[in-house]
Enzyme design. Structure first.
Site, PDB file in Angstrom:
ATOM      1  N   CYS A 114      62.990  64.007  18.265  1.00  0.00           N
ATOM      2  CA  CYS A 114      62.891  65.481  18.205  1.00  0.00           C
ATOM      3  C   CYS A 114      63.210  66.142  19.540  1.00  0.00           C
ATOM      4  CB  CYS A 114      61.493  65.894  17.758  1.00  0.00           C
ATOM      5  SG  CYS A 114      61.066  65.175  16.180  1.00  0.00           S
ATOM      6  N   HIS A 276      61.420  73.464  18.778  1.00  0.00           N
ATOM      7  CA  HIS A 276      61.883  72.461  17.816  1.00  0.00           C
ATOM      8  C   HIS A 276      61.213  72.747  16.481  1.00  0.00           C
ATOM      9  CE1 HIS A 276      62.323  68.877  15.552  1.00  0.00           C
ATOM     10  NE2 HIS A 276      61.086  68.464  15.757  1.00  0.00           N
ATOM     11  N   ASN A 306      63.079  70.065   8.960  1.00  0.00           N
ATOM     12  CA  ASN A 306      63.085  69.532  10.329  1.00  0.00           C
ATOM     13  C   ASN A 306      64.330  68.660  10.502  1.00  0.00           C
ATOM     14  OD1 ASN A 306      62.674  67.924  12.611  1.00  0.00           O
ATOM     15  ND2 ASN A 306      60.477  67.661  12.239  1.00  0.00           N
TER      16      ASN A 306
HETATM   17  O1  UT7 Z   1      59.331  66.596  14.302  1.00  0.00           O
HETATM   18  C1  UT7 Z   1      58.591  65.435  14.293  1.00  0.00           C
HETATM   19  C2  UT7 Z   1      57.193  65.738  14.587  1.00  0.00           C
HETATM   20  N1  UT7 Z   1      56.441  65.790  13.358  1.00  0.00           N
HETATM   21  C3  UT7 Z   1      55.544  66.733  13.210  1.00  0.00           C
HETATM   22  O2  UT7 Z   1      55.381  67.585  14.042  1.00  0.00           O
HETATM   23  C4  UT7 Z   1      54.685  66.671  11.961  1.00  0.00           C
HETATM   24  C5  UT7 Z   1      53.295  67.134  12.258  1.00  0.00           C
HETATM   25  N2  UT7 Z   1      52.420  67.005  11.102  1.00  0.00           N
HETATM   26  C6  UT7 Z   1      52.545  67.781  10.009  1.00  0.00           C
HETATM   27  O3  UT7 Z   1      53.414  68.626   9.962  1.00  0.00           O
HETATM   28  C7  UT7 Z   1      51.528  67.625   8.903  1.00  0.00           C
HETATM   29  O4  UT7 Z   1      50.603  66.627   9.267  1.00  0.00           O
HETATM   30  C8  UT7 Z   1      52.150  67.254   7.534  1.00  0.00           C
HETATM   31  C9  UT7 Z   1      52.876  68.473   6.977  1.00  0.00           C
HETATM   32  C10 UT7 Z   1      53.108  66.092   7.674  1.00  0.00           C
HETATM   33  C11 UT7 Z   1      51.097  66.851   6.535  1.00  0.00           C
HETATM   34  O5  UT7 Z   1      50.143  67.885   6.409  1.00  0.00           O
HETATM   35  P1  UT7 Z   1      48.580  67.532   6.519  1.00  0.00           P
HETATM   36  O6  UT7 Z   1      47.872  68.787   6.279  1.00  0.00           O
HETATM   37  O7  UT7 Z   1      48.336  66.842   7.812  1.00  0.00           O
HETATM   38  O8  UT7 Z   1      48.366  66.571   5.288  1.00  0.00           O
HETATM   39  P2  UT7 Z   1      47.773  65.090   5.239  1.00  0.00           P
HETATM   40  O9  UT7 Z   1      48.781  64.106   5.672  1.00  0.00           O
HETATM   41  O10 UT7 Z   1      46.437  65.069   5.925  1.00  0.00           O
HETATM   42  O11 UT7 Z   1      47.521  64.919   3.708  1.00  0.00           O
HETATM   43  C12 UT7 Z   1      46.614  65.778   2.997  1.00  0.00           C
HETATM   44  C13 UT7 Z   1      46.728  65.488   1.506  1.00  0.00           C
HETATM   45  C14 UT7 Z   1      46.657  64.002   1.190  1.00  0.00           C
HETATM   46  O12 UT7 Z   1      46.024  63.845  -0.066  1.00  0.00           O
HETATM   47  P3  UT7 Z   1      44.457  63.456  -0.158  1.00  0.00           P
HETATM   48  O13 UT7 Z   1      44.333  62.150   0.545  1.00  0.00           O
HETATM   49  O14 UT7 Z   1      43.738  64.561   0.542  1.00  0.00           O
HETATM   50  O15 UT7 Z   1      44.220  63.386  -1.629  1.00  0.00           O
HETATM   51  C15 UT7 Z   1      48.099  63.595   1.034  1.00  0.00           C
HETATM   52  O16 UT7 Z   1      48.268  62.469   0.200  1.00  0.00           O
HETATM   53  O17 UT7 Z   1      48.020  65.913   1.041  1.00  0.00           O
HETATM   54  C16 UT7 Z   1      48.686  64.821   0.394  1.00  0.00           C
HETATM   55  N3  UT7 Z   1      50.109  64.963   0.622  1.00  0.00           N
HETATM   56  C17 UT7 Z   1      50.900  65.661  -0.197  1.00  0.00           C
HETATM   57  N4  UT7 Z   1      50.663  66.322  -1.332  1.00  0.00           N
HETATM   58  C18 UT7 Z   1      51.704  66.929  -1.935  1.00  0.00           C
HETATM   59  C19 UT7 Z   1      50.856  64.486   1.656  1.00  0.00           C
HETATM   60  N5  UT7 Z   1      52.139  64.853   1.506  1.00  0.00           N
HETATM   61  C20 UT7 Z   1      52.194  65.585   0.366  1.00  0.00           C
HETATM   62  C21 UT7 Z   1      53.250  66.223  -0.305  1.00  0.00           C
HETATM   63  N6  UT7 Z   1      52.952  66.885  -1.450  1.00  0.00           N
HETATM   64  N7  UT7 Z   1      54.507  66.228   0.151  1.00  0.00           N
END
Ligand code: UT7
Length: 349
Positions: A114, A276, A306
């Site tokens: 990134c 970014h 992204n």
């Molecule tokens: O450029 C590279 C650098 N990367 C970043 O800056 C990414 C930084 N992180 C993020 O943007 C966020 O962490 C994400 C958008 C990737 C994820 O959001 P989050 O609020 O941290 O979600 P999570 O991973 O904690 O997951 C929460 C819930 C989980 O379900 P349970 O365990 O609570 O039942 C996941 O399984 O959301 C679920 N989940 C989804 N649900 C629907 C994860 N991905 C998805 C999805 N659709 N695509």
């Protein structure tokens, strides 16, 4: 020695638009979840067989070179940033050199994910300042769609990423205070595995619980990519999203303030901040932390997702095309991502 200025800028995004709704055909996700957590509405995917990271980079490069008022023959150094190269090796720099019929100039590939474009900009700036080169092409390009896990297993990553390319041409700045004022690069490998694609690779973590001495030659050959690794999805990127998010919202403001302080400037002096495009929520957090107005920050993750090394030059190009960047404006570029690596650049346009 003169600093570098951005003499020309270009971008390319593939035609195919993939909406959040489209992704629900492959995985258990929803438009609501994706928009709420990331701000993304749609992204672009490259043509499966006819477009590559290099071909998209070439499109963006052509536009940047033309806008710089120069030609491909005049370019005397290439810097290509990507995490999704056409080949494991050689890098995309030489493929672009070939595709654009350039002279036998140096071609450097940058693997900083990134923050790849910020690293590339910093390297290019040093070459201009030292007087070594006068016309440097920098390209950030990604074809993520070729290697994402589109099953529900990979949804936390796959919904975020999109394809595209951005490019700039660096030339010596006139001595009027314009150009790249400073760049600031950082890394912390302590969390390298939190956002990574492990395979193919030489790390052998997945064999750690097995006895190397017992392998015969055929099995050692399989360490590069085995059926088991594919079955276990080890050939796809891994991300601990929450940990990345938490670190990003600290490091973005920190490295932006570092750049401002180095130049005796403050957030109110920023004309446009181009963060970014990792996640709209991260950009909004950074904006709030630095108390920037809406018109001081440019985001386009809503349309493109992204695009990693391409995200900063694509956003910069769009902001410039929309007339948001005028001569004399202070432009701040900042990125954070896998590694972790992060960085910033301050540019007087
Ligand atoms: O450029 C590279 C650098 N990367 C970043 O800056 C990414 C930084 N992180 C993020 O943007 C966020 O962490 C994400 C958008 C990737 C994820 O959001 P989050 O609020 O941290 O979600 P999570 O991973 O904690 O997951 C929460 C819930 C989980 O379900 P349970 O365990 O609570 O039942 C996941 O399984 O959301 C679920 N989940 C989804 N649900 C629907 C994860 N991905 C998805 C999805 N659709 N695509």
């Amino acid at each position: 020695m003169p600093q570098a200025r951005i003499a020309g800028i270009g971008m390319y995004v593939p035609e195919q638009v993939v909406s959040n709704q489209d992704l629900t055909n492959y995985m258990d996700t929803s438009d609501e979840w994706i928009q709420e957590r990331t701000g993304i509405r749609e992204r672009r995917y490259a043509h499966r067989t006819q477009e590559t990271t290099t071909t998209m980079g070439v499109q963006a490069a052509r536009q940047a070179i033309e806008r710089a008022g120069t030609t491909a023959e005049e370019i005397d150094f290439i810097i290509f940033a990507t995490l999704s190269p056409d080949y494991y090796f050689p890098g995309c720099g030489v493929l672009l050199q070939r595709a654009m019929n350039m002279r036998e100039i140096g071609a450097l590939d940058i693997r900083n994910q990134c923050s790849g474009f910020i690293y590339a900009l910093s390297v290019g700036d040093q070459f201009i300042r030292s007087g070594m080169y006068r016309n440097i092409l920098i390209v950030g390009s990604e074809k993520h769609s070729f290697g994402l896990d589109f099953s529900t297993r990979g949804r936390n990553i796959s919904v975020i990423f999109g394809d595209g390319a951005g490019a700039v041409v660096l030339q010596p700045a006139p001595e009027d205070g314009s150009g790249i004022l400073s760049t600031h690069l950082h890394s912390d490998g302590g969390s390298a595995e939190l956002l990574a694609m492990y395979n193919p690779g030489t790390h052998a973590n997945h064999w750690a619980d097995q006895n190397y001495a017992s392998f015969d030659e055929a099995e050692i050959g399989n360490m590069f990519m085995s059926h088991q690794m594919i079955d276990e999805a080890q050939n796809f990127p891994y991300m601990d999203g929450q940990s990345v998010f938490k670190k990003a919202v600290v490091k973005f403001p920190e490295v932006i303030m570092e750049a401002l302080q180095k130049n005796n400037l403050s957030p109110t002096d920023i004309g446009v901040l181009i963060p970014h495009q990792a996640n709209l929520r991260i950009s909004q957090f950074v904006q709030q932390k630095l108390q920037l107005r809406d018109d001081q920050v440019y985001n386009n993750i809503q349309q493109y997702g992204n695009t990693t090394a391409a995200s900063v030059p694509i956003a910069l190009c769009e902001a410039w095309e929309k007339g948001m960047i005028r001569q004399g404006d202070l432009v701040c570029l900042a990125a954070f991502g896998s590694g972790f690596t992060w960085g910033s650049a301050l540019v007087r346009w």
